[in-house]
Design an enzyme around this catalytic site. Structure first.
Site: not given
Length: 430
Positions: A25-26, A29
């Site tokens: 998920h990170e 980003h």
């Protein structure tokens, strides 16, 4: 392996799965942020004290002690105060602005996140959300289409010796026989436990539901049944008989109905879902997750009511990480006879559901969730488009710092909700 050790192993697998999901998920980003030139000094899995870290370029990568999340630090998330606005010294907003911009040198001001165009901001902030969506879909596809669902298969586990005088609708073979009961069609035809039914009256039967449907469609006419026995296919002639079954309706009333009877019961195992059916199954899972998130207050109310003993716990309701951990432990330590493939499928489904929940939860347009930043970027795009249409100057980036008090309130509410759900999972577990 003891059930206790298997239970612990299931929880460990879940923790690792959550950590991997958070890490990806990170990355969703960080990768586009770096691609667009944003300065990224930190990428960490977990919170609390550092366990391990390393520096590569300008970014420190590492792991912290508490694996309940993670973060990627993007500099310049909050813009400076717009002209004409002065933050109160020492206020939350003033301190947050200063921290957001402090690590940017004089020649790095153009690397602040707030300077990105609206489409690039959306790509950076939606990257993590979409990563969880993709992970959830991949896990469900693997669970359904590659490993398979744990269900009744077309392999026979039991063959009744007779046609009993009374047969309940839930009977799946093996009822008690009286001397006066006739021999069952299955026993007469020579069907045996362990036979895999390949086709029934010419209809392929990859699942037990297909066998049931074919028996009902064929009635009491003699039919050919192809089974695989000891690696070889054999054709048997089966003549079902009509019996009266007792059927219990959902309201508790009982009635009887006529139906063809063979006298076989299915074995349980993993059955792969046809790939043509997987998109529909995944769409249903995503829709149910979105519904649960956007009816969150109602779900929380029912969870609290269950915790107080006012109603039964809804298996499809909200659950905390404690509840998910318990489910993972039970999946891993289920009783003897549950195949390993079924446990793998259940764990993949659980991780898939968690990722879909993260995807849906982060769509909520409130800070500090990703959806709050996405909403801010969308509002910024609308303001700039409106200014261009009216021939006015560019209004600049949206001042998301003003939403920090709201974000802090949302964070406190999320912590309270998490604690409430943990309490519910302890006093009224699934």
């Amino acid at each position: 392996m003891s059930s206790t050790l298997a239970y612990i192993l299931g929880i460990i697998v879940l923790i690792v799965g959550v950590a991997v999901s958070v890490a990806l998920h990170e990355l969703g980003h960080m990768i586009p942020a770096k691609r667009f030139g944003v300065k990224v000094p930190e990428y960490f899995i977990g919170f609390g004290p550092r366990v391990w870290s390393m520096k590569r370029g300008e970014t420190e990568y590492g792991v912290k002690a508490i694996w309940l999340g993670g973060y990627v630090k993007l500099l310049g998330m909050l813009p400076p105060a717009p002209p004409g606005r002065v933050d109160k010294p020492g206020s939350m907003v003033a301190d947050a602005r200063q921290e957001s911009l402090a690590e940017l040198g004089p020649d790095e001001q153009d690397r602040a996140f707030y300077r990105l165009s609206v489409p690039r901001k959306l790509l950076v902030m939606a990257g993590g959300i979409l990563t969880n969506l993709v992970l959830g879909i991949v896990c469900l596809v693997l669970a359904l289409g590659v490993v398979g669902q744990y269900t009744h298969t077309s392999t026979i586990s039991s063959v009744s010796d007779c046609v009993p005088a009374e047969l309940a609708s839930s009977s799946t073979g093996g009822p008690e026989c009286a001397d006066t009961d006739p021999v069952s069609p299955a026993a007469t035809a020579g069907l045996q436990a362990g036979d895999e039914i390949i086709s029934w009256n010419g209809t392929p039967t990859p699942a037990w539901t297909d066998v049931q449907a074919a028996i009902l469609a064929g009635g009491t006419e003699p039919i050919d049944v192809v089974v695989r026995r000891d690696g070889a296919e054999t054709t048997l002639r089966v003549t079902p008989v009509e019996v009266e079954r007792s059927v219990t309706a959902s309201d508790g009333t009982t009635s009887t109905e006529s139906a063809p009877y063979v006298g076989i019961g299915p074995a349980k195992g993993t059955v792969r879902v046809p790939f043509s059916q997987i998109p529909g199954a995944v769409a249903v899972a995503v829709g149910q997750t979105l519904k649960a998130i956007f009816t969150l207050p109602v779900g929380l109310y029912h969870s609290v009511a269950a915790g107080l003993g006012l109603e039964q716990r809804n298996p499809g309701g909200l659950v905390s990480l404690v509840g998910v951990g318990r489910i993972a432990g039970e999946v891993s330590s289920e009783g003897v006879g549950i195949p390993f493939s079924a446990r793998v499928s259940s764990m993949l489904s659980l991780l898939g559901s968690l990722n879909l929940a993260l995807f849906a939860f982060n769509l909520v347009p409130l800070l500090p969730l990703d959806g709050g930043h996405v909403a801010g970027a969308c509002w910024e795009g609308l303001r700039r488009a409106w200014a261009r249409w009216r021939g006015r100057p560019d209004p600049g980036p949206v001042d998301t710092a003003r939403m920090l008090p709201v974000g802090q309130g949302v964070f406190v509410a999320l912590v309270i909700m998490a604690l409430v759900l943990i309490w519910v999972d302890i006093v009224a577990p699934f």
